[in-house]
Design a protein around this motif. Sequence first.
Motif, short mmCIF file in Angstrom:
data_model
loop_
_atom_site.label_atom_id
_atom_site.label_comp_id
_atom_site.label_asym_id
_atom_site.label_seq_id
_atom_site.Cartn_x
_atom_site.Cartn_y
_atom_site.Cartn_z
N GLU A 1 0.85 -1.21 -0.09
CA GLU A 1 0.32 0.08 -0.10
C GLU A 1 0.27 1.46 -0.17
O GLU A 1 0.27 2.06 -0.60
N ARG A 5 0.41 5.86 -2.15
CA ARG A 5 0.88 6.65 -1.15
C ARG A 5 1.74 7.81 -2.12
O ARG A 5 2.89 8.04 -2.95
N ASP A 9 2.03 12.47 1.43
CA ASP A 9 1.74 11.73 2.71
C ASP A 9 2.83 11.81 3.78
O ASP A 9 3.73 11.08 3.99
N ARG A 150 -2.28 2.26 -9.34
CA ARG A 150 -3.02 2.67 -9.35
C ARG A 150 -4.04 3.01 -7.77
O ARG A 150 -3.32 2.13 -7.24
N ARG A 151 -4.20 4.00 -7.69
CA ARG A 151 -4.53 4.47 -5.95
C ARG A 151 -5.94 3.89 -5.83
O ARG A 151 -7.00 3.82 -6.77
N PRO A 152 -6.02 3.01 -4.60
CA PRO A 152 -7.23 2.55 -4.33
C PRO A 152 -8.09 3.48 -4.23
O PRO A 152 -9.41 3.27 -4.70
N ASN A 153 -8.09 5.11 -4.13
CA ASN A 153 -8.55 5.78 -4.31
C ASN A 153 -9.51 6.25 -5.69
O ASN A 153 -10.74 6.67 -5.68
N ASP A 154 -8.98 6.58 -6.66
CA ASP A 154 -9.46 6.64 -7.96
C ASP A 154 -9.97 5.83 -8.90
O ASP A 154 -9.70 4.44 -8.41
N PRO A 155 -10.96 6.50 -9.67
CA PRO A 155 -11.82 4.91 -10.02
C PRO A 155 -11.13 5.20 -11.30
O PRO A 155 -9.83 5.28 -11.83
#
Length: 155
Positions: A1, A5, A9, A150-155
């Motif tokens: 993870e 980031r 961050d 990819r970031r997990p929060n990006d669509p």
Amino acid sequence: ENFVRPNRDPLLRLPPGYTNERWNGGTDRRTVYGYIFKSDVFIPQVLASLGLGLLSGAVGSLLYLLCRWEAFTLDDTAFRQGLSVTGQGQIATHAAAIQDITNSFKFYPSFLLIGYLGYSVSRWRELLEHCYSIQGRLNDVATLVGGSLRRPNDP
């Protein structure tokens, strides 16, 4: 993870420091001498060079004593004046023959040394080209992997 980031961050953990990709051996004499005297490869060469140097000094001293002995036996006045006998005796004859031989083959070691140096340099450059090629392919793979995350929060 940690890989996904952003740089700002506060939870981002930086990787540990690492050394340079290229080793710098330095130009300090202590470093070079330490490498020579602690190396299993160079110690036999250093001892062989030292032995050959001592042996050549002994041969030179022996030849000097033989020349002085010849001067003593052939010309007593030259011996008392500290001169060597020139052009007489076996040593002068052999010395002239050896000098002719060495004068005839002075180019040969230089020729071999230049040829070997060219071979070594071309081989080193070829190895360096292969290493840089492998490094470039690894950088390509790292760029592809890094670009596909990819970031997990990006669509």
